[in-house]
Design a protein around this motif. Structure first.
Motif, short mmCIF file in Angstrom:
data_model
loop_
_atom_site.label_atom_id
_atom_site.label_comp_id
_atom_site.label_asym_id
_atom_site.label_seq_id
_atom_site.Cartn_x
_atom_site.Cartn_y
_atom_site.Cartn_z
N TYR A 1 0.83 -1.21 0.00
CA TYR A 1 0.00 0.00 0.00
C TYR A 1 0.87 1.26 0.00
O TYR A 1 0.50 2.27 -0.60
CB TYR A 1 -0.93 -0.01 1.22
CG TYR A 1 -1.96 1.09 1.22
CD1 TYR A 1 -3.21 0.89 0.62
CD2 TYR A 1 -1.72 2.32 1.82
CE1 TYR A 1 -4.17 1.89 0.60
CE2 TYR A 1 -2.66 3.32 1.82
CZ TYR A 1 -3.89 3.11 1.21
OH TYR A 1 -4.82 4.11 1.20
N ARG B 1 1.74 1.75 -3.68
CA ARG B 1 0.54 2.03 -4.49
C ARG B 1 -0.67 1.95 -3.56
O ARG B 1 -1.03 0.87 -3.07
CB ARG B 1 0.45 1.02 -5.63
CG ARG B 1 -0.94 0.81 -6.25
CD ARG B 1 -1.44 2.01 -7.01
NE ARG B 1 -2.62 1.62 -7.83
CZ ARG B 1 -3.69 2.38 -8.01
NH1 ARG B 1 -3.77 3.58 -7.43
NH2 ARG B 1 -4.70 1.97 -8.76
N HIS C 1 -3.85 1.35 -2.93
CA HIS C 1 -5.06 0.70 -3.43
C HIS C 1 -5.56 -0.25 -2.35
O HIS C 1 -4.76 -0.89 -1.63
CB HIS C 1 -4.76 -0.07 -4.72
CG HIS C 1 -6.00 -0.58 -5.41
ND1 HIS C 1 -6.66 -1.73 -5.00
CD2 HIS C 1 -6.71 -0.08 -6.46
CE1 HIS C 1 -7.71 -1.92 -5.78
NE2 HIS C 1 -7.77 -0.94 -6.67
N HIS C 2 -6.88 -0.39 -2.23
CA HIS C 2 -7.43 -1.21 -1.15
C HIS C 2 -7.01 -2.67 -1.21
O HIS C 2 -7.07 -3.37 -0.21
CB HIS C 2 -8.96 -1.10 -1.11
CG HIS C 2 -9.67 -1.64 -2.31
ND1 HIS C 2 -9.89 -2.99 -2.52
CD2 HIS C 2 -10.25 -1.00 -3.38
CE1 HIS C 2 -10.56 -3.17 -3.65
NE2 HIS C 2 -10.78 -1.98 -4.20
N ARG C 3 -6.55 -3.14 -2.39
CA ARG C 3 -6.09 -4.53 -2.48
C ARG C 3 -4.70 -4.72 -1.91
O ARG C 3 -4.23 -5.86 -1.77
CB ARG C 3 -6.13 -4.98 -3.95
CG ARG C 3 -7.42 -5.59 -4.38
CD ARG C 3 -7.63 -6.98 -3.77
NE ARG C 3 -6.80 -7.98 -4.45
CZ ARG C 3 -5.78 -8.59 -3.93
NH1 ARG C 3 -5.40 -8.34 -2.69
NH2 ARG C 3 -5.09 -9.48 -4.61
N ASN C 4 -3.99 -3.65 -1.64
CA ASN C 4 -2.62 -3.75 -1.14
C ASN C 4 -2.58 -3.66 0.38
O ASN C 4 -3.53 -3.19 1.02
CB ASN C 4 -1.76 -2.67 -1.78
CG ASN C 4 -1.55 -2.92 -3.27
OD1 ASN C 4 -1.67 -4.05 -3.73
ND2 ASN C 4 -1.22 -1.88 -4.01
N GLY D 1 -2.50 -2.74 -12.15
CA GLY D 1 -3.29 -1.76 -11.43
C GLY D 1 -2.95 -1.67 -9.96
O GLY D 1 -3.20 -0.64 -9.31
N PHE D 2 -2.39 -2.74 -9.41
CA PHE D 2 -1.98 -2.74 -8.00
C PHE D 2 -0.51 -2.38 -7.84
O PHE D 2 -0.05 -2.15 -6.72
CB PHE D 2 -2.23 -4.12 -7.37
CG PHE D 2 -3.64 -4.61 -7.51
CD1 PHE D 2 -4.71 -3.73 -7.62
CD2 PHE D 2 -3.91 -5.97 -7.54
CE1 PHE D 2 -6.02 -4.18 -7.75
CE2 PHE D 2 -5.21 -6.44 -7.67
CZ PHE D 2 -6.27 -5.54 -7.78
N ASP E 1 1.40 -0.06 -10.34
CA ASP E 1 1.44 1.36 -10.71
C ASP E 1 0.75 1.51 -12.06
O ASP E 1 1.36 1.21 -13.09
CB ASP E 1 2.89 1.87 -10.79
CG ASP E 1 2.97 3.38 -10.99
OD1 ASP E 1 2.00 3.96 -11.52
OD2 ASP E 1 4.00 3.97 -10.61
N GLU F 1 -13.17 -1.51 -11.73
CA GLU F 1 -12.69 -0.34 -11.00
C GLU F 1 -11.84 0.57 -11.89
O GLU F 1 -10.85 1.15 -11.44
CB GLU F 1 -11.90 -0.77 -9.75
CG GLU F 1 -12.75 -1.48 -8.71
CD GLU F 1 -12.02 -1.66 -7.39
OE1 GLU F 1 -10.78 -1.53 -7.36
OE2 GLU F 1 -12.69 -1.92 -6.39
#
Length: 348
Positions: free
Chosen positions: A209, A212, A214-217, A240-241, A243, A292
């Motif tokens: 996170y 990057r 993102h909520h997945r990180n 996307g997770f 960059d 997304e």
């Protein structure tokens, strides 16, 4: 790959990929064609990438949720068994660390089954026991949305921890020797799992996170929590997770280095999440391949398929990593956890 040192190291290392959705494509074929499709299409890619251990996630598309989730889960598990039974000279479906070591000694690809989301389970956690009998050895509670056990990371605004069934599932999975995977789990849910766990917790395919947002990180605090449990974070390759503005090998290596710096080099691995072919082949005509606002078919150049994995070794060596540490990232850390945890029962 042009660096002879990197090529030799990659060939010699144990390479573990903890997330490739290829089982979705296998299961989409007629039953009688599944083993041959894997042998002809996927095995060459995995060999080119030097993969020794492949985790096969069982992911259930929206089309099957909720009513058909268990049926599709069983179809995909059966497809994995067909792969193994139809390619006994090349692969082995592994239930324990000893099984993996036997496969490696025989120069066979070790396959490990994982649940990516528990849509098929609902809140009836005893079904996890049934699925473990069928070979499941890693389980995440949810995907982006909500299940009877927990919320996915896309639901972070709800602030939800595990449900009572989710809490009970943690104990049952630990009893069964099935690894608990917090990739896709909400932030509060991840913290809840880490507060309950008495065995290693893993993240099969999550990035950093801090690099990057993102909520997945995973945040640094959660990276440290997974490391403290004895687990491993498999860094996700999805652009996307990593960059979305600069999806390069260098940025992927930045994530690997950040996880190593925060969690420790003994707690980072590879969780590529190769999904390009899945989106290309399984997306209905005229439907979007985006989610997304990100494309399911964009990749880091060179990492379109598992065949590109040696490029990771080359990049880490170029950055001055010690060979022993590169071996840990490529698979040594995952292998350590698999040997100590897979299928090893423990009393609650």
């Amino acid at each position: 790959m042009t660096d002879p040192q990197a090529a030799a190291l990659h060939r010699d290392a144990a390479v573990v990929d903890t997330h490739n959705d290829l089982l979705m494509l296998v299961a989409a074929r007629p039953a009688q064609a599944q083993a041959a499709y894997f042998r002809d299409h996927w095995l060459p890619q995995l060999r080119a990438g030097g993969v020794n251990i492949q985790v096969l996630p069982v992911f259930i598309d929206d089309d099957f949720r909720p009513e058909g989730a268990m049926r599709q889960t069983l179809r995909m598990i059966e497809a994995a068994h067909r792969i193994a039974e139809g390619n006994t000279d090349s692969v082995r479906l592994c239930l324990t660390g000893d099984d993996i070591d036997t496969a490696l000694a025989d120069s066979r690809l070790a396959l490990v089954l994982a649940l990516e989301g528990c849509e098929a389970v609902g809140s009836d956690i005893e079904l996890l026991r049934t699925l473990s009998r069928l070979g499941i050895r890693m389980t995440s509670f949810t995907h982006f949305g909500r299940t009877g056990l927990a919320d996915g990371s896309a639901e972070d605004d709800a602030g939800s921890r595990l449900t009572s069934a989710g809490v009970a599932a943690v104990g049952l999975l630990e009893e069964l020797g099935v690894l608990i995977d917090v990739s896709h789990l909400s932030a509060a849910g991840t913290d809840h799992v880490l507060s309950l766990a008495t065995r290693p917790v893993v993240a099969s395919h999550s990035s950093a996170y801090a690099v990057r947002a993102h909520h997945r990180n995973l945040t640094d605090e959660r990276l440290k929590g997974i490391a403290a449990s004895g687990g491993v974070v498999g860094v996700n390759f999805y652009y996307g997770f990593i960059d979305p503005d600069a999806p390069t090998m260098a940025r992927l290596a930045d994530h690997i280095e950040h996880v190593a710096s925060v969690a420790g080099v003994d707690h980072v691995g590879l969780g590529p999440d190769f999904v390009k072919e899945v989106y290309e082949q399984l997306t209905p005509p005229a439907a979007s391949t985006e989610f997304e606002g990100m494309s399911g078919t964009v990749t880091i150049p060179g990492l379109e398929t598992p065949a590109g994995l040696p490029l990771v070794t080359e990049e880490l060596l170029r950055r001055g990593w010690r060979e022993d540490d590169v071996r840990k990232v490529l698979g040594g850390n995952w292998l350590r956890v698999f040997r100590s945890e897979l299928g090893v029962p423990r009393s609650r």
